[in-house]
Design a protein around this motif. Structure first.
Motif, PDB file in Angstrom:
ATOM      1  N   MET A  50      25.589  -2.336  23.018  1.00  0.00           N
ATOM      2  CA  MET A  50      26.866  -2.709  23.625  1.00  0.00           C
ATOM      3  C   MET A  50      27.769  -1.485  23.727  1.00  0.00           C
ATOM      4  O   MET A  50      27.866  -0.708  22.774  1.00  0.00           O
TER       5      MET A  50
ATOM      6  N   GLN B 173      34.997 -17.487  21.501  1.00  0.00           N
ATOM      7  CA  GLN B 173      34.134 -16.574  22.239  1.00  0.00           C
ATOM      8  C   GLN B 173      34.591 -15.139  22.013  1.00  0.00           C
ATOM      9  O   GLN B 173      35.717 -14.785  22.364  1.00  0.00           O
TER      10      GLN B 173
ATOM     11  N   GLN C 281      35.230 -11.114  22.396  1.00  0.00           N
ATOM     12  CA  GLN C 281      35.556 -10.329  23.586  1.00  0.00           C
ATOM     13  C   GLN C 281      34.347  -9.584  24.133  1.00  0.00           C
ATOM     14  O   GLN C 281      34.307  -9.264  25.320  1.00  0.00           O
ATOM     15  N   TYR C 282      33.382  -9.295  23.266  1.00  0.00           N
ATOM     16  CA  TYR C 282      32.121  -8.684  23.691  1.00  0.00           C
ATOM     17  C   TYR C 282      31.000  -9.715  23.538  1.00  0.00           C
ATOM     18  O   TYR C 282      30.951 -10.442  22.547  1.00  0.00           O
ATOM     19  N   GLU C 283      30.113  -9.751  24.505  1.00  0.00           N
ATOM     20  CA  GLU C 283      28.937 -10.610  24.382  1.00  0.00           C
ATOM     21  C   GLU C 283      28.032 -10.080  23.271  1.00  0.00           C
ATOM     22  O   GLU C 283      27.707  -8.889  23.261  1.00  0.00           O
TER      23      GLU C 283
ATOM     24  N   GLY D   9      24.868  -8.851  21.356  1.00  0.00           N
ATOM     25  CA  GLY D   9      23.654  -8.240  21.877  1.00  0.00           C
ATOM     26  C   GLY D   9      22.598  -8.093  20.808  1.00  0.00           C
ATOM     27  O   GLY D   9      22.796  -8.466  19.648  1.00  0.00           O
TER      28      GLY D   9
END
Length: 226
Positions: A1, A45, A47-49, A51
């Protein structure tokens, strides 16, 4: 990321140290977990997906975690906290409601609304004693500065504006506000130079700022020990 400028970037370890909680718990909040054969989704959720290389938090995630942690420290259950987040999210209209300007401004009213029908004993006790917001949440909003898009800056030494976490600077890592030097780096330089005064000469800054950086880094260790 890849870290994104202006959002901030913290590993679960960095964020857990700043908030003063366990890394494993923070991961469960952000990624979800299984409890009693039931899948519990993430509290919000990130702020970063997430990984393959792990979880990365933004600055507003950090603020959300700080408030949730304050509620958990008062032994308020995650089920109750989840309901509070969901209701606050609907009222504020933001995925991360606790880190918004509206929540800071109207938080007392919002918490009265979202806890009205919650009968958990800890909440009842807090409602009788000056309210959930004033006793638990409001202290976690101290030293934060907000803008239209939400929390923007966290002054990390209460009552002082010397050490800051600002997502628009150094990806939100703790720094000396007037000089941009990371507090972690200052610890290394003091250790290498052998004294605060010598480190201050290296950076050509006042020794009191070096001491503030050291005080903040020491507080991280104290939080972890507690």
């Amino acid at each position: 990321m890849d870290a994104i400028y202006g959002i901030g970037a913290y590993t679960a370890l960095e964020a857990s140290r700043m908030v003063g909680m366990s890394q494993a718990t923070l991961r469960r909040w952000l990624l979800g977990y299984q409890h009693d054969s039931k899948d519990e989704p993430a509290l919000w959720q990130p702020q970063y997906e997430p990984g393959d290389d792990g979880v990365l938090l933004g600055f507003r995630d950090l603020v959300e975690a700080r408030i949730v942690n304050a509620l958990r420290e008062r032994r308020i259950g995650l089920t109750t906290i989840r309901r509070c987040i969901e209701r606050a999210r609907a009222i504020v209209g933001d995925e991360r409601p606790f880190s918004t300007q509206q929540f800071r401004t109207d938080g007392k009213t919002i918490f009265l609304e979202i806890t009205r029908n919650i009968d958990e004993p800890e909440f009842i006790d807090l409602r009788k004693s000056q309210g959930v917001f004033k006793r638990v949440v409001e202290p976690s909003l101290q030293d934060l500065e907000f803008g239209p898009s939400g929390a923007e800056r966290w002054w990390l030494l209460h009552g002082k504006k010397t050490v800051v976490a600002d997502p628009a600077r150094s990806f939100g890592q703790p720094i000396l506000a007037d000089h941009g030097i990371s507090t972690a780096r200052i610890v290394e330089v003091v250790a290498g130079e052998g004294s605060v005064e010598k480190a201050a000469k290296v950076y050509e800054i006042k020794p009191r700022l070096i001491r503030d950086a050291l005080a903040y880094e020491a507080s991280l260790g104290a939080q972890k020990a507690a």
